[in-house]
Design a protein around this motif. Sequence first.
Motif, short mmCIF file in Angstrom:
data_model
loop_
_atom_site.label_atom_id
_atom_site.label_comp_id
_atom_site.label_asym_id
_atom_site.label_seq_id
_atom_site.Cartn_x
_atom_site.Cartn_y
_atom_site.Cartn_z
N THR A 94 -32.91 7.48 -10.37
CA THR A 94 -34.02 7.44 -9.39
C THR A 94 -35.25 8.17 -9.92
O THR A 94 -36.03 8.71 -9.14
CB THR A 94 -33.56 8.06 -8.05
OG1 THR A 94 -33.14 9.42 -8.30
CG2 THR A 94 -32.43 7.27 -7.44
N GLU A 139 -38.95 8.47 -12.20
CA GLU A 139 -40.24 7.79 -11.99
C GLU A 139 -40.22 6.36 -12.53
O GLU A 139 -40.76 5.43 -11.90
CB GLU A 139 -41.36 8.60 -12.66
CG GLU A 139 -41.69 9.94 -12.03
CD GLU A 139 -40.69 11.03 -12.40
OE1 GLU A 139 -39.74 10.73 -13.17
OE2 GLU A 139 -40.84 12.16 -11.92
N GLN A 166 -38.36 4.14 -10.16
CA GLN A 166 -39.12 3.83 -8.96
C GLN A 166 -40.12 2.71 -9.21
O GLN A 166 -40.31 1.82 -8.38
CB GLN A 166 -39.85 5.10 -8.47
CG GLN A 166 -38.93 6.18 -7.96
CD GLN A 166 -38.12 5.73 -6.77
OE1 GLN A 166 -38.60 4.98 -5.92
NE2 GLN A 166 -36.88 6.19 -6.70
N GLN A 211 -40.15 -1.03 -7.36
CA GLN A 211 -41.34 -1.66 -6.78
C GLN A 211 -41.58 -3.03 -7.40
O GLN A 211 -41.99 -3.98 -6.72
CB GLN A 211 -42.55 -0.75 -7.00
CG GLN A 211 -42.52 0.55 -6.22
CD GLN A 211 -42.60 0.31 -4.72
OE1 GLN A 211 -43.14 -0.69 -4.26
NE2 GLN A 211 -42.03 1.25 -3.95
#
Length: 602
Positions: free
Chosen positions: A363, A365, A368, A372
Amino acid sequence: MRGRRFSRITTQFNDFFHSLPFKQRILISFVILITLAISAAGTISYLIASKEIQNNAFESSQETVNKTAQIMDTRLKNISTSIQSLMFSDAFEQMLRDVQNNDFLNYYKHLSALQFVFSQISYNEPLIQNVLIATPIGDFYSTSENRNPAQSFYDSDLYDKIKNSPKGVWYKGHADLFFSGNQRVLSFVTKGMHERVSSDPLNVFVVVNIKEREFVRLINQKSPSKDRNYVLVDAKGEDVIQDDVPNTYQFNQDALFLQQMRSGLQGSFFHEFHKADYLVNYTKLEIADDWVLIGTQSKDLLLQQVNGIKRTTLYIIVGFVLTSWLLSNYLTALLLRPLFKLQGLMRKVEDNQLSVRFESRYTDEVAQVGFQFNRMLDEINQLIGNVKFSEQEKRKAEMKALTAQMEPHFLYNTLNAIYCKSVLGENNDVNELILALSQMFQLGLSGGKDMMTLEDELSHVKQYCAIQQKCYEGLFEYELIVEDDQLLAYYVPKIVLQPLVENSILHGFKDKASEGRIRIQISEDDQMLHLLVEDNGTGVDMDKVEQGMAAGGNTKKGYALRNIRNRLQLYYGNESRMKLTNNDKNGTTVALWIPMNKGDHE
């Protein structure tokens, strides 16, 4: 004192460790962690495995034999259930009644009626080779099999066994007595009966022959290793089936083995064969009382796994320690791999591969950003899916509208023919026409579906031709040719042939009073269904027909051809074809090429 010394050593180690290059620090840390982790895991795994493998090996072997026996019981029960469903059928009941009345007249009728039941049984259970129903009025069997007339069931060993048994009898592997080919089969024999027909004096029996080779494959497919051997024997230790690998154990000559095997429904014991110890697991089948499945496995090979685990553990420890040195050079690439992966996915999206997704168990950067990216692709796919769904619904509505136009067009012409007969007082013909029309509607409606099998489509055309032959007596004859009966199972749009036949009658024969000929031919052409309707009528003006088909709904000329062409276009796009020509008989030939489809895919 000791605490200060430990603190000093720790400080010196930290100073030395941080004085090394970053790459070497990663290397040392990686090797130490890998070595400790693999050594600890390998040692613990070895201790646990070496202890548990001996305890679980026997239970595992017995469980495998039990599962295999359970699968065999299930398949044999399915066969027994299939025969019960056969005896519940109406065709079987009518056959029993004729046997009861000693009526030989309907033999061929019942033989034909039972063909579907035989086919359904063979389809539901692939183990079944063939089925024979022996009766005093004759034998009933699938006509796809070649019956051996020299062998009567009532003169066979199977009859001697079943007549003295109140229930079904399973007979071990043997050459098929009743059908040609000498196939190796196992047989299940039971008395034929029906709850609405008295079975006491009938002397009717059902024989089911099971493919021995398939049964052997069913047993061996559960064998987890080459050193384990499965054998199916009876209570006397004799082989029930013949395997490709001959049974060298000779169970029937080993009294001690037979005594141990008969001690219960299932169990395990060690026994010596050929001066070597073997683990023997056995279990008795439920459906065949005297059949026993035996699994044998070498004791040495079974316990050899313990030493194998020890060696494997050592190899793994050494291998991972060496590998850890190599992996340190790729650590940087490992850290940057998620970014490279995300970059590669974006390039695939540029090539319209919208099904790709970023996956990560972390999890951080980078993860993430990847998630997205996934959400963005999901929204794009949803928008595309909505557009496709709207187009599909529009296409379905157009197809329904075209089919609805075709059905009233046919109905008006048929009702007009019935009206003419009624006015002339030909009531018998009217009754036959109404009955034929009813049967046509039953096929044409087809439960609201737009597709039907080619067999039903041809039945629809036959009913239509029968109606028109009543309306126009002596006007025409028709010929139906199907080059391969297997083509009848493929699906076509409903009411695709009848309008072509109708054009031949109403337009092609408008100047004829007799001698009209219509030929309907079904064949396969380059993996396409080829449907051809040909007549010897007056022919057509190709230019006018093409103009009528191109005029759309503004004219009735070429209506049937235009409707069929539009429906084929909606169903298959450019995969289907339609060709209209004048033939050498001064008539018209219409040919359709439709993709071959065995499923009712709307």
